[in-house]
Design a protein around this motif. Structure first.
Motif, PDB file in Angstrom:
ATOM      1  N   GLN A  22       0.756  -1.331  -0.087  1.00 28.85           N
ATOM      2  CA  GLN A  22      -0.089   0.110   0.076  1.00 28.85           C
ATOM      3  C   GLN A  22       0.974   1.333   0.093  1.00 28.85           C
ATOM      4  OE1 GLN A  22      -3.511  -0.158  -0.377  1.00 28.85           O
ATOM      5  NE2 GLN A  22      -3.255   2.112  -0.753  1.00 28.85           N
ATOM      6  N   ASP A  26       0.146   4.220  -2.524  1.00 30.57           N
ATOM      7  CA  ASP A  26      -0.160   5.591  -1.945  1.00 30.57           C
ATOM      8  C   ASP A  26       0.963   6.738  -2.989  1.00 30.57           C
ATOM      9  OD1 ASP A  26      -1.881   4.540  -0.445  1.00 30.57           O
ATOM     10  OD2 ASP A  26      -0.678   4.937   1.451  1.00 30.57           O
ATOM     11  N   ASP A  30      -0.233   9.650  -5.164  1.00 30.44           N
ATOM     12  CA  ASP A  30       0.313  10.832  -5.035  1.00 30.44           C
ATOM     13  C   ASP A  30       0.812  11.500  -6.057  1.00 30.44           C
ATOM     14  OD1 ASP A  30      -0.710  10.694  -2.413  1.00 30.44           O
ATOM     15  OD2 ASP A  30       1.216  10.187  -1.495  1.00 30.44           O
ATOM     16  N   GLY A  54      -7.362  15.876  -2.094  1.00 33.53           N
ATOM     17  CA  GLY A  54      -7.130  14.895  -1.269  1.00 33.53           C
ATOM     18  C   GLY A  54      -8.032  13.472  -1.033  1.00 33.53           C
ATOM     19  N   PRO A  55      -9.442  13.990  -0.974  1.00 36.61           N
ATOM     20  CA  PRO A  55     -10.294  13.115  -0.942  1.00 36.61           C
ATOM     21  C   PRO A  55     -10.425  11.966  -1.806  1.00 36.61           C
ATOM     22  CG  PRO A  55     -11.255  14.963  -0.073  1.00 36.61           C
ATOM     23  CD  PRO A  55      -9.994  15.421  -0.853  1.00 36.61           C
ATOM     24  N   GLY A  57      -7.975  11.276  -3.989  1.00 32.24           N
ATOM     25  CA  GLY A  57      -6.910  10.709  -3.903  1.00 32.24           C
ATOM     26  C   GLY A  57      -6.877   9.327  -2.964  1.00 32.24           C
ATOM     27  N   GLU A  58      -7.674   9.711  -1.698  1.00 29.65           N
ATOM     28  CA  GLU A  58      -7.598   8.538  -0.909  1.00 29.65           C
ATOM     29  C   GLU A  58      -8.489   7.431  -1.335  1.00 29.65           C
ATOM     30  OE1 GLU A  58      -6.063   7.954   1.996  1.00 29.65           O
ATOM     31  OE2 GLU A  58      -4.990   9.641   1.076  1.00 29.65           O
ATOM     32  N   VAL A  59      -9.546   7.564  -2.209  1.00 28.41           N
ATOM     33  CA  VAL A  59     -10.451   6.685  -2.880  1.00 28.41           C
ATOM     34  C   VAL A  59      -9.713   6.115  -3.835  1.00 28.41           C
ATOM     35  CG1 VAL A  59     -12.619   6.185  -4.431  1.00 28.41           C
ATOM     36  CG2 VAL A  59     -12.497   8.067  -2.239  1.00 28.41           C
ATOM     37  N   LYS A  61      -6.589   5.547  -3.834  1.00 30.86           N
ATOM     38  CA  LYS A  61      -5.635   4.577  -3.371  1.00 30.86           C
ATOM     39  C   LYS A  61      -6.203   3.364  -2.585  1.00 30.86           C
ATOM     40  CE  LYS A  61      -2.579   8.233  -1.680  1.00 30.86           C
ATOM     41  NZ  LYS A  61      -2.434   9.243  -0.279  1.00 30.86           N
ATOM     42  N   ARG A  62      -7.453   3.443  -2.188  1.00 35.23           N
ATOM     43  CA  ARG A  62      -8.271   2.092  -1.853  1.00 35.23           C
ATOM     44  C   ARG A  62      -8.560   1.201  -2.994  1.00 35.23           C
ATOM     45  NH1 ARG A  62      -9.644   5.889   1.963  1.00 35.23           N
ATOM     46  NH2 ARG A  62     -11.776   6.434   0.681  1.00 35.23           N
ATOM     47  N   TYR A  74     -11.521  -0.784  -0.738  1.00 38.35           N
ATOM     48  CA  TYR A  74     -12.415   0.124  -1.510  1.00 38.35           C
ATOM     49  C   TYR A  74     -13.902  -0.779  -1.317  1.00 38.35           C
ATOM     50  CZ  TYR A  74     -14.530   2.321  -5.554  1.00 38.35           C
ATOM     51  OH  TYR A  74     -15.721   2.932  -6.179  1.00 38.35           O
ATOM     52  N   GLU A  77     -16.134  -0.325   1.696  1.00 39.81           N
ATOM     53  CA  GLU A  77     -16.410   1.127   2.048  1.00 39.81           C
ATOM     54  C   GLU A  77     -17.516   1.477   0.838  1.00 39.81           C
ATOM     55  OE1 GLU A  77     -14.608   5.450   1.366  1.00 39.81           O
ATOM     56  OE2 GLU A  77     -13.702   4.299   2.800  1.00 39.81           O
TER      57      GLU A  77
END
Length: 144
Positions: A22, A26, A30, A54-55, A57-59, A61-62, A74, A77
């Motif tokens: 991970q 990540d 990024d 940011g938000p 990007g987090e999605v 990544k998962r 992913y 969630e």
């Protein structure tokens, strides 16, 4: 439908493992969003996003972690990826696909050391980006 990255039958490790887990995914995401935020050629896709990457990007990544064989964070969630449905309110044609790929290619080249894995990833990312398209980019086929 493009739902997950396909591993080589000769290699029992997942792409998630081969990338480095991970933390490397990540770093890939990024790098991808840094390119999207700064490359003039990426403006066509940058304009589709909120000011704060940011938000999303987090999605991503998962999603990529799971797509590449890592933990199913992913889908736990957000459920099934349904990428076409989630992107349907954006006009995605060849120009948008190519801008996305420009950013992803730069990120892959920056983060992934193994040339064979880089090639495999870029091929799979292209198929994924092309599959999400909902506009062929031909102005003569515009729907009224």
């Amino acid at each position: 439908m493009v739902s997950s990255f396909v591993s080589s039958p000769q290699d029992s490790s997942t792409p998630f493992d081969r990338i480095g887990g991970q933390a490397r995914i990540d770093a890939l995401v990024d790098s991808f969003y840094r390119r999207m935020d700064t490359l003039p050629e990426a403006k066509v896709i940058r304009d589709m996003h909120a000011d704060d990457l940011g938000p999303v990007g987090e999605v991503l990544k998962r999603y990529l972690g799971e797509w590449l064989g890592g933990p199913k964070l992913y889908s736990q969630e957000r459920g099934h990826p349904r990428l076409r449905m989630r992107h349907r309110h954006f006009q995605i044609g060849p120009a948008e696909r190519d801008a996305w790929m420009l950013c992803m290619q730069g990120a892959v080249e920056e983060v992934i050391d193994d040339p064979a894995l880089r090639s495999q990833l870029l091929n799979s990312f292209y198929k994924l980006a092309d599959w999400v398209r909902n506009d062929d980019g031909n102005p003569h086929d515009a729907h009224n």
